[in-house]
Scaffold this motif. Structure first.
Motif, PDB file in Angstrom:
ATOM      1  N   TYR A 154      21.737  77.690  14.029  1.00 20.68           N
ATOM      2  CA  TYR A 154      22.372  76.443  14.446  1.00 20.68           C
ATOM      3  C   TYR A 154      22.639  75.637  13.184  1.00 20.68           C
ATOM      4  CZ  TYR A 154      22.491  72.020  17.225  1.00 20.68           C
ATOM      5  OH  TYR A 154      22.811  70.826  17.827  1.00 20.68           O
ATOM      6  N   PHE A 155      23.904  75.599  12.791  1.00 25.99           N
ATOM      7  CA  PHE A 155      24.276  74.848  11.591  1.00 25.99           C
ATOM      8  C   PHE A 155      24.558  73.397  11.962  1.00 25.99           C
ATOM      9  CE2 PHE A 155      24.808  78.034   8.240  1.00 25.99           C
ATOM     10  CZ  PHE A 155      24.741  79.204   8.978  1.00 25.99           C
ATOM     11  N   VAL A 156      23.909  72.501  11.218  1.00 26.12           N
ATOM     12  CA  VAL A 156      24.074  71.067  11.483  1.00 26.12           C
ATOM     13  C   VAL A 156      23.873  70.365  10.143  1.00 26.12           C
ATOM     14  CG1 VAL A 156      21.613  70.856  12.127  1.00 26.12           C
ATOM     15  CG2 VAL A 156      23.204  69.118  12.917  1.00 26.12           C
ATOM     16  N   SER A 157      24.514  69.216   9.943  1.00 26.36           N
ATOM     17  CA  SER A 157      24.190  68.507   8.710  1.00 26.36           C
ATOM     18  C   SER A 157      22.923  67.697   8.957  1.00 26.36           C
ATOM     19  CB  SER A 157      25.351  67.635   8.244  1.00 26.36           C
ATOM     20  OG  SER A 157      25.795  66.797   9.273  1.00 26.36           O
ATOM     21  N   LYS A 158      22.103  67.610   7.914  1.00 28.19           N
ATOM     22  CA  LYS A 158      20.831  66.883   8.038  1.00 28.19           C
ATOM     23  C   LYS A 158      21.125  65.397   8.232  1.00 28.19           C
ATOM     24  CE  LYS A 158      16.249  66.666   7.322  1.00 28.19           C
ATOM     25  NZ  LYS A 158      15.315  67.210   8.285  1.00 28.19           N
ATOM     26  N   TYR A 159      20.341  64.704   9.026  1.00 34.01           N
ATOM     27  CA  TYR A 159      20.551  63.281   9.346  1.00 34.01           C
ATOM     28  C   TYR A 159      21.977  63.068   9.872  1.00 34.01           C
ATOM     29  CZ  TYR A 159      16.457  63.176   6.357  1.00 34.01           C
ATOM     30  OH  TYR A 159      15.238  63.434   5.802  1.00 34.01           O
ATOM     31  N   SER A 160      22.336  63.861  10.837  1.00 36.11           N
ATOM     32  CA  SER A 160      23.714  63.939  11.307  1.00 36.11           C
ATOM     33  C   SER A 160      24.085  62.835  12.293  1.00 36.11           C
ATOM     34  CB  SER A 160      23.899  65.297  11.989  1.00 36.11           C
ATOM     35  OG  SER A 160      25.228  65.697  11.933  1.00 36.11           O
ATOM     36  N   TYR A 161      23.094  62.080  12.772  1.00 35.50           N
ATOM     37  CA  TYR A 161      23.331  61.358  14.017  1.00 35.50           C
ATOM     38  C   TYR A 161      23.460  59.834  13.908  1.00 35.50           C
ATOM     39  CZ  TYR A 161      22.295  65.999  15.680  1.00 35.50           C
ATOM     40  OH  TYR A 161      22.323  67.359  15.875  1.00 35.50           O
ATOM     41  N   GLU A 162      23.860  59.361  12.749  1.00 38.11           N
ATOM     42  CA  GLU A 162      24.037  57.922  12.545  1.00 38.11           C
ATOM     43  C   GLU A 162      25.030  57.321  13.568  1.00 38.11           C
ATOM     44  OE1 GLU A 162      22.360  56.139  10.327  1.00 38.11           O
ATOM     45  OE2 GLU A 162      23.435  54.251  10.747  1.00 38.11           O
ATOM     46  N   HIS A 163      26.095  58.044  13.857  1.00 35.07           N
ATOM     47  CA  HIS A 163      27.139  57.507  14.751  1.00 35.07           C
ATOM     48  C   HIS A 163      27.170  58.248  16.092  1.00 35.07           C
ATOM     49  CE1 HIS A 163      28.899  55.086  11.512  1.00 35.07           C
ATOM     50  NE2 HIS A 163      28.659  56.118  10.727  1.00 35.07           N
TER      51      HIS A 163
END
Ligand SMILES: [Zn+2]
Length: 496
Positions: free
Chosen positions: A445-454
């Motif tokens: 599961y590729f995701v950017s770290k700290y992805s969820y600010e918005h």
């Protein structure tokens, strides 16, 4: 060994050494060169445009986005792997929220206009109605006399609007579980007690109270089509409480401290007007394309590269563009497909490119995909899931604890080329990988770290993304998928 042999040996070793370190950084890797931040961002921009209307499954906007992806697969000359061309159909619940959406607070006859997106949003599965009614605060909105807790005891909510916490308590009553806390389920409890509408408030005493998000997670039960469901700000909640001497934060603190309800009829009112049209079975679709593997034996095995195309739509003119979540991952799947084709890659295994519908509503598209994959899900060797990969500055590769061989493969490529992957990972799938994980299909599961600010906010726009990071993640996912497709990985046992 004579000196010539020595030179030969050392030349050989040098060649091997450089071949090894250059294996992922060859001067000409047309597939890799085809992956650029520019074209990725172009696709993200397109998917976020108002024409696609936040890509809510069942909507015209989502259908246009699906057609856009299908056209792209067609241009690339990919095989279609849907029920009808590239489309793999399923039915989902759909709720269209139209203008106007009105929420006003009335304190002592003074009316304050709520602004959508700032003072309130609508729940994805709100019902419609128009009224001005008194408000009743009902704590957590839980009515469980069976376990000795009832926020509706001792108050009369008939023909009124209830205001409740969106989440359930973090503590337990007599060690009993509260059950789920989905908005439709809390709404049905309120409606059963005679209420006409519901105002959800995020827990104010959380370290970071949940903002006003667009969301279509709704839970079980028949849709209450005449019952508005709003999520209001802490400020709006405080206005409605203003005659009680308590703030919304005091209310949570008191309930949590005593573990007892603090429900009360308020003297304030809310004016609400919502227009929504609900469909129980709206048709939507995954978009699925394929490259046939060239190895006679391995072509019967499949590598899935997937991302969810859907987001949470728009409401009364307020658009949730979903740039990071998940125009970024959708653009990645299209870009990786193009890299395979333009790079002239002829993988040994077959590769499936899939854009899922209805992740936001509960992984409906990926569940449907794995359940109905005609060749059998046991033939799927691995899945690469891309979800929210454009915000931040580093990469996280999830599910590594469940699929360590796959994880090590990606990590090795990262170390050689990018060095952007953080150490921590997790197990158990996650989002659209979960239905495949549950079938013991290995995956990352590729995701950017700290992805969820918005996350699920109108501010999840293309401008907030990091194009260089997006490009690197897509390249890493491409190289990983290519290695798996080329047979440099054997299906491992999923660690649960
Ligand atoms: Zn989402």
């Amino acid at each position: 060994m004579n000196s010539l042999n020595k030179i030969k040996t050392s030349l050989f070793l040098t060649t091997v050494f450089f071949a090894f370190i250059n294996s992922y950084s060859q001067v000409h890797d047309t597939g890799l060169e085809n992956i650029t931040s520019k074209s990725l961002m172009q696709t993200v921009q397109t998917l976020c445009s108002s024409e696609f209307d936040g890509r809510l499954p069942g909507s015209e906007g989502y259908n246009k986005a699906a057609q856009f992806a299908a056209d792209k697969f067609y241009e690339l000359g990919l095989w279609h792997a849907g029920d009808e061309q590239y489309f793999h159909y399923l039915n989902v619940e759909y709720n269209k929220i139209e203008s106007p959406a009105i929420f006003k607070t009335i304190v002592d006859g003074d009316m304050a206009n709520g602004v959508i997106g700032k003072d309130f949003v609508l729940r994805g599965f709100t019902g419609s109605n128009s009224f001005t009614l008194p408000v009743v605060f009902c704590g957590y909105g839980i009515s469980r006399p069976d376990i000795g807790y009832d926020d509706y005891a001792g108050v009369n909510v008939k023909n009124k609007v209830v205001m409740v916490f969106k989440q359930n308590p973090k503590w337990k009553n007599d060690d009993k579980d509260w059950g789920t806390n989905y908005p439709r389920e809390k709404s049905l409890v309120a409606k059963k007690h005679g209420a006409k509408g519901i105002l959800f408030v995020s827990l104010p005493n959380d370290e970071k109270p949940q903002p006003l998000i667009g969301s279509v997670m709704h839970g079980e039960g028949e849709q209450p089509v005449d019952f508005p469901q709003l999520h209001i700000s802490l400020d709006a909640a405080n206005k409605l409480l203003s005659k009680t001497g308590f703030s919304i934060s005091d209310c949570q603190a008191k309930i949590d401290e005593k573990k007892k309800p603090l429900s009360m009829n308020l003297t304030t009112k809310a004016q609400i007007e919502v227009h929504a049209s609900y469909e129980k079975n709206a048709r939507t679709m995954n978009v699925v394309a394929m490259i046939n593997g060239k190895d006679e034996k391995l072509q019967e095995e499949y590598v899935v590269i997937g991302a969810h195309l859907d987001h949470v739509g728009s409401q009364a003119g307020l658009l949730f563009p979903g740039a990071n979540d998940n125009a970024s991952g959708s653009a990645a799947v299209l870009e990786i497909a193009e890299a395979f084709i333009k790079g002239g890659i002829e993988p040994k295994r077959s590769v499936i490119f899939v854009l899922f519908a209805s992740e936001e509503q509960g992984l409906n598209g990926s569940k449907h995909f794995v359940e109905s994959w005609k060749k059998g899900y046991d033939k799927i060797i691995a899945m690469i899931n891309l979800d929210s990969i454009g915000y931040g500055d580093s990469i996280q590769v999830g599910n590594g604890k469940s699929s360590p061989d796959l994880w090590n493969l990606a990590r090795r490529i990262d170390k050689e080329k990018f060095n952007l992957v953080v150490e921590d990972t997790w197990n158990g799938g996650g989002a659209d990988l979960t239905p495949l994980y549950e079938k013991d299909i290995p995956g990352l599961y590729f995701v950017s770290k700290y992805s969820y600010e918005h996350l699920h906010l109108p501010t999840d726009t293309p401008e907030t993304l990091n194009p260089e990071l997006l490009e690197s993640i897509v390249e890493l996912a491409y190289l990983t998928a290519r290695d798996v497709a080329d047979g440099n990985y054997s299906k491992e046992i999923t660690i649960k």
